[in-house]
Design a protein around this motif. Structure first.
Motif, PDB file in Angstrom:
ATOM      1  N   VAL A  58       6.726 -72.492  53.809  1.00  0.00           N
ATOM      2  CA  VAL A  58       7.949 -72.630  53.259  1.00  0.00           C
ATOM      3  C   VAL A  58       8.534 -71.160  52.658  1.00  0.00           C
ATOM      4  CG1 VAL A  58       9.058 -73.730  51.254  1.00  0.00           C
ATOM      5  CG2 VAL A  58       7.503 -75.069  52.539  1.00  0.00           C
ATOM      6  N   THR A  59       7.321 -70.404  52.074  1.00  0.00           N
ATOM      7  CA  THR A  59       7.382 -69.156  51.642  1.00  0.00           C
ATOM      8  C   THR A  59       7.728 -67.995  52.695  1.00  0.00           C
ATOM      9  OG1 THR A  59       5.628 -69.571  49.895  1.00  0.00           O
ATOM     10  CG2 THR A  59       6.224 -67.352  50.475  1.00  0.00           C
TER      11      THR A  59
ATOM     12  N   GLN B  83      11.235 -65.873  53.190  1.00  0.00           N
ATOM     13  CA  GLN B  83      11.057 -64.258  53.380  1.00  0.00           C
ATOM     14  C   GLN B  83      11.958 -64.001  54.631  1.00  0.00           C
ATOM     15  OE1 GLN B  83       6.817 -63.966  53.843  1.00  0.00           O
ATOM     16  NE2 GLN B  83       6.793 -63.366  51.648  1.00  0.00           N
ATOM     17  N   VAL B  84      12.056 -65.036  55.519  1.00  0.00           N
ATOM     18  CA  VAL B  84      12.919 -64.693  56.658  1.00  0.00           C
ATOM     19  C   VAL B  84      14.518 -64.751  56.449  1.00  0.00           C
ATOM     20  CG1 VAL B  84      13.755 -65.343  58.905  1.00  0.00           C
ATOM     21  CG2 VAL B  84      11.450 -65.315  58.226  1.00  0.00           C
ATOM     22  N   LEU B  85      14.673 -65.755  55.523  1.00  0.00           N
ATOM     23  CA  LEU B  85      16.352 -65.729  55.207  1.00  0.00           C
ATOM     24  C   LEU B  85      16.647 -64.607  54.254  1.00  0.00           C
ATOM     25  CD1 LEU B  85      16.373 -69.685  54.292  1.00  0.00           C
ATOM     26  CD2 LEU B  85      17.199 -68.528  56.393  1.00  0.00           C
ATOM     27  N   VAL B  86      15.882 -64.338  53.122  1.00  0.00           N
ATOM     28  CA  VAL B  86      16.106 -63.255  52.384  1.00  0.00           C
ATOM     29  C   VAL B  86      15.949 -61.751  53.197  1.00  0.00           C
ATOM     30  CG1 VAL B  86      15.438 -61.766  50.393  1.00  0.00           C
ATOM     31  CG2 VAL B  86      15.153 -64.334  50.347  1.00  0.00           C
ATOM     32  N   ALA B  87      15.500 -61.510  54.019  1.00  0.00           N
ATOM     33  CA  ALA B  87      15.277 -60.471  54.647  1.00  0.00           C
ATOM     34  C   ALA B  87      16.290 -60.223  55.784  1.00  0.00           C
ATOM     35  CB  ALA B  87      13.936 -60.235  55.436  1.00  0.00           C
ATOM     36  N   SER B  88      16.954 -61.446  56.220  1.00  0.00           N
ATOM     37  CA  SER B  88      17.871 -61.533  57.057  1.00  0.00           C
ATOM     38  C   SER B  88      19.109 -61.012  56.653  1.00  0.00           C
ATOM     39  CB  SER B  88      18.095 -62.788  57.873  1.00  0.00           C
ATOM     40  OG  SER B  88      16.925 -63.056  58.610  1.00  0.00           O
TER      41      SER B  88
END
Length: 311
Positions: free
Chosen positions: A263-264, A268-273
């Motif tokens: 989940v973390t 992280q992927v969504l925020v970085a994208s």
């Protein structure tokens, strides 16, 4: 002369290192004690029979309960057809939701091996509880006399549904982990083992279908003709065999370490994208990695190879 000897020494050292590294898996797998594993002693097909046996027995146990459960609720617990169908579909839906719990626990904390071991034990306890509810007279309502069919008491319902939902919880730790644990026995960095992994999944689904076939034919006949205590007891025995089969292969297994909460990492992927939405993607694939090292920056995770398939 000295330079030639130095070159020869360097080449020999390189060959020895390559030979040594080829003896170990390249995907980061370890043995039961957390040490690097030798290919010739672990994993591959030598470990798969124990995993396939576990899956086949577990599926036989599950379908041995699920296939004829409506009949048991209507004939033995004296429920109506609508109520029995609702209870069965609710239970089956729970069985397909609990794998979310097992998958998170396995990936984040326990690893696949210990998740399968713990939830298989819960599964077996549920099977034994269900068998007792169908065998012990005090745990089930009396038989119908003419048109009079006594309803099950709250305590009898409690024992029955306790066993049923322990099974639902147990399958949540087995369903998402067994196939992945089987895949862990093959080294992705070895081209020969990568081919064998595809063959493993063929045998994996074959074992599922064999278990389902035996349950849908032989066990249903046992339940209808020889009694529900025996009809539930046989799947419980096979679940015990599944646990024994799984633990028997422990010295041969390859293990992948837990990689932290998915989940973390998903967030992280969504925020970085979002933050890098205007960044120009480099054309060279080696620049797309999070690090220049051969291993992933996230402990317990494998590094993904670059692909153009998802442009």
């Amino acid at each position: 002369m000295g330079s030639q000897e130095d070159v020869r020494s360097v080449l020999e050292d390189g060959l020895l290192q390559n030979e040594s590294s080829s003896q170990y898996t390249g995907d980061g797998s370890v043995d039961f004690h957390g040490k690097p594993v030798l290919k010739q002693n672990t994993g591959n097909w030598r470990a798969c029979p124990f995993i396939l046996g576990t899956e086949g027995c577990e599926r036989l146990a599950y379908y041995g309960i699920a296939t004829n459960l409506v009949t048991y609720l209507t004939t033995k617990l004296h429920e109506g057809n609508a109520s029995a169908a609702r209870n069965v579909t609710t239970w089956q839906g729970t069985c397909y939701l609990t794998p979310l719990i097992g998958a998170v626990i396995a990936d984040s904390y326990w690893g696949r091996y210990w998740t399968i071991a713990a939830f298989s034990t819960i599964y077996f306890i549920g099977m034994c509880t269900l068998t007792l509810s169908a065998s012990v007279p005090a745990f089930k309502p009396a038989e119908c006399v003419g048109s009079e069919c006594p309803s099950a008491t709250p305590a009898q319902y409690g024992v029955f549904f306790l066993g049923l939902y322990l099974i639902a919880l147990g399958t949540g730790g087995i369903k998402p982990c067994v196939s992945s644990f089987g895949a862990d026995q093959f080294d992705d960095t070895d081209t020969r083992e990568r081919v064998k992994k595809g063959s493993f999944f063929n045998w994996f689904y074959f074992s599922i279908n064999v278990g389902a076939l035996i349950s849908s034919s032989f066990l249903v006949w046992i339940q209808d003709n020889a009694g529900w205590g025996l009809g539930f007891g046989i799947p419980a025995i096979f679940m015990g065999i599944a646990i024994a089969s799984f633990f028997s292969g422990t010295p041969l297994y390859r293990f992948q370490k837990p990689g932290g909460s998915p989940v973390t990492r998903m967030w992280q992927v969504l925020v970085a994208s979002f933050r890098k939405r205007n960044m120009v993607v480099p054309t060279e694939s080696n620049l797309l990695y999070e690090t220049q090292d051969k291993i992933s920056a996230i402990e317990g995770s494998r590094k993904l190879e670059h692909t153009d398939e998802l442009k």
